[in-house]
Design an enzyme around this catalytic site. Sequence first.
Site, PDB file in Angstrom:
ATOM      1  CB  ALA A 101      -0.872  -0.020   1.248  1.00  0.00           C
TER       2      ALA A 101
ATOM      3  N   GLY B   3       0.440  -4.934   0.970  1.00  0.00           N
ATOM      4  CA  GLY B   3      -0.766  -4.968   0.127  1.00  0.00           C
ATOM      5  C   GLY B   3      -0.530  -5.644  -1.215  1.00  0.00           C
TER       6      GLY B   3
ATOM      7  CD  GLU C  59      -2.560  -7.334   3.145  1.00  0.00           C
ATOM      8  OE1 GLU C  59      -2.184  -6.184   2.832  1.00  0.00           O
ATOM      9  OE2 GLU C  59      -3.221  -7.572   4.171  1.00  0.00           O
TER      10      GLU C  59
ATOM     11  CD  GLU D 268       1.489  -5.476   5.725  1.00  0.00           C
ATOM     12  OE1 GLU D 268       2.271  -6.416   5.987  1.00  0.00           O
ATOM     13  OE2 GLU D 268       0.761  -5.463   4.726  1.00  0.00           O
TER      14      GLU D 268
HETATM   15  N1  COA Z   1       4.618   3.049  -0.604  1.00  0.00           N
HETATM   16  C1  COA Z   1       5.022   4.210  -1.151  1.00  0.00           C
HETATM   17  N2  COA Z   1       6.147   4.335  -1.871  1.00  0.00           N
HETATM   18  C2  COA Z   1       6.886   3.224  -2.049  1.00  0.00           C
HETATM   19  C3  COA Z   1       6.521   1.976  -1.501  1.00  0.00           C
HETATM   20  C4  COA Z   1       5.331   1.922  -0.742  1.00  0.00           C
HETATM   21  N3  COA Z   1       4.874   0.781  -0.205  1.00  0.00           N
HETATM   22  N4  COA Z   1       7.465   1.070  -1.828  1.00  0.00           N
HETATM   23  C5  COA Z   1       8.383   1.722  -2.571  1.00  0.00           C
HETATM   24  N5  COA Z   1       8.044   3.025  -2.702  1.00  0.00           N
HETATM   25  C6  COA Z   1       8.760   4.078  -3.422  1.00  0.00           C
HETATM   26  C7  COA Z   1       9.961   4.578  -2.639  1.00  0.00           C
HETATM   27  O1  COA Z   1       9.578   5.526  -1.667  1.00  0.00           O
HETATM   28  C8  COA Z   1      10.791   5.156  -3.755  1.00  0.00           C
HETATM   29  O2  COA Z   1      10.253   6.415  -4.115  1.00  0.00           O
HETATM   30  P1  COA Z   1      11.242   7.687  -4.365  1.00  0.00           P
HETATM   31  O3  COA Z   1      12.122   7.245  -5.529  1.00  0.00           O
HETATM   32  O4  COA Z   1      10.294   8.790  -4.719  1.00  0.00           O
HETATM   33  O5  COA Z   1      11.993   7.870  -3.117  1.00  0.00           O
HETATM   34  C9  COA Z   1      10.525   4.209  -4.928  1.00  0.00           C
HETATM   35  O6  COA Z   1       9.305   3.566  -4.613  1.00  0.00           O
HETATM   36  C10 COA Z   1      11.605   3.158  -5.107  1.00  0.00           C
HETATM   37  O7  COA Z   1      11.751   2.468  -3.876  1.00  0.00           O
HETATM   38  P2  COA Z   1      13.166   2.287  -3.136  1.00  0.00           P
HETATM   39  O8  COA Z   1      12.888   2.035  -1.682  1.00  0.00           O
HETATM   40  O9  COA Z   1      14.095   3.409  -3.470  1.00  0.00           O
HETATM   41  O10 COA Z   1      13.694   0.938  -3.832  1.00  0.00           O
HETATM   42  P3  COA Z   1      14.717  -0.112  -3.236  1.00  0.00           P
HETATM   43  O11 COA Z   1      15.078  -1.012  -4.349  1.00  0.00           O
HETATM   44  O12 COA Z   1      15.811   0.562  -2.485  1.00  0.00           O
HETATM   45  O13 COA Z   1      13.856  -0.950  -2.138  1.00  0.00           O
HETATM   46  C11 COA Z   1      11.910  -2.119  -1.339  1.00  0.00           C
HETATM   47  C12 COA Z   1      12.793  -1.746  -2.559  1.00  0.00           C
HETATM   48  C13 COA Z   1      10.676  -2.852  -1.864  1.00  0.00           C
HETATM   49  C14 COA Z   1      12.692  -3.058  -0.411  1.00  0.00           C
HETATM   50  C15 COA Z   1      11.508  -0.854  -0.575  1.00  0.00           C
HETATM   51  O14 COA Z   1      10.957   0.087  -1.499  1.00  0.00           O
HETATM   52  C16 COA Z   1      10.485  -1.049   0.508  1.00  0.00           C
HETATM   53  O15 COA Z   1      10.819  -1.555   1.573  1.00  0.00           O
HETATM   54  N6  COA Z   1       9.219  -0.621   0.282  1.00  0.00           N
HETATM   55  C17 COA Z   1       8.182  -0.662   1.271  1.00  0.00           C
HETATM   56  C18 COA Z   1       7.675  -2.068   1.459  1.00  0.00           C
HETATM   57  C19 COA Z   1       6.604  -2.121   2.538  1.00  0.00           C
HETATM   58  O16 COA Z   1       6.853  -1.900   3.704  1.00  0.00           O
HETATM   59  N7  COA Z   1       5.366  -2.419   2.108  1.00  0.00           N
HETATM   60  C20 COA Z   1       4.261  -2.560   2.991  1.00  0.00           C
HETATM   61  C21 COA Z   1       3.472  -1.312   3.063  1.00  0.00           C
HETATM   62  S1  COA Z   1       2.115  -1.498   4.191  1.00  0.00           S
END
Ligand code: COA
Length: 259
Positions: free
Chosen positions: A66, A112, A115, A135
């Site tokens: 999400a 999400g 999910e 989460e």
């Molecule tokens: N919500 C909003 N933005 C998200 C996102 C999310 N769930 N997941 C990734 N993004 C965005 C990042 O903020 C980043 O945006 P920016 O370039 O404007 O800063 C872009 O997507 C790329 O992500 P980034 O974190 O730089 O990539 P990465 O390869 O370093 O890491 C992940 C990849 C998936 C490990 C990492 O993005 C992450 O942990 N995301 C969140 C996962 C999460 O907790 N999901 C559950 C949400 S309830």
Amino acid sequence: MNYDTILVEEKKAIGTITINRPKKLNALNRQTIQELHDAFEALETNKAIKVIILTGSGEKAFVAGADISEFADFTVEEGGKLAAEGQKLLFDFVENLKTPVIAAINGFALGGGLELAMACHFRIASDNARVGLPEVSLGVIPGYGGTQRLPQLIGKGRAMELIMTASMIDAERALNYGLVNHVTSQENLVSLCEDLANKISKNSPVAIGYAIKAVNAGFKNTDGYSAEIKAFGKCFGTSDFKEGTTAFLNKRTADFPGE
Ligand code: COA
């Protein structure tokens, strides 16, 4: 219909929806959830479409969760509403479609994103996929059905561990857990899904719709066996059943009218 955050393609009997926010790793914001609902609804009502494939844009992510930026300031009431509306509009909606939905997990499927993949009827992953429910690392719990569907798919103990540790597992482990049905290369992911979709589309859409309903009933607070009996009986009143049995007895391939 025109969408900003998703792409929809119709190719013969297969409808493919691609979540298209690659710069945000296809994170689900409010608009994406609404557009996904509208696209699924449109494909479900299109009689030519027999199977739907759901995937993410780019090579990195199916859906990274999400959109965290949207709910970071929410109150208790807003948090509850977010989960309730999302479940109704998208996650439960997809699970209860009559048209089979295959998730093609082409990279990260987190929060999400996992999910949503779990709300689909089954999942195929590319070998770079990494999935999990992180989460609790954000101080929240899965709110789009993850605490229910993950234990259904992989068992309670494994689900508890995955949720509590907030860790990701790779495609091989997801396969081993039964969370995904097959793992293939990223290049072959869509074609494998299409092969399965083509096989499915040769069968009775009406019977498949009833089968989905009966299987799902067993995971709700209802008697799955009774639901199966009811759905089984209903099949006998369909043109698909007449066509399927007549074709078998006449030693020809069935051509289902979908009614
Ligand atoms: N919500 C909003 N933005 C998200 C996102 C999310 N769930 N997941 C990734 N993004 C965005 C990042 O903020 C980043 O945006 P920016 O370039 O404007 O800063 C872009 O997507 C790329 O992500 P980034 O974190 O730089 O990539 P990465 O390869 O370093 O890491 C992940 C990849 C998936 C490990 C990492 O993005 C992450 O942990 N995301 C969140 C996962 C999460 O907790 N999901 C559950 C949400 S309830």
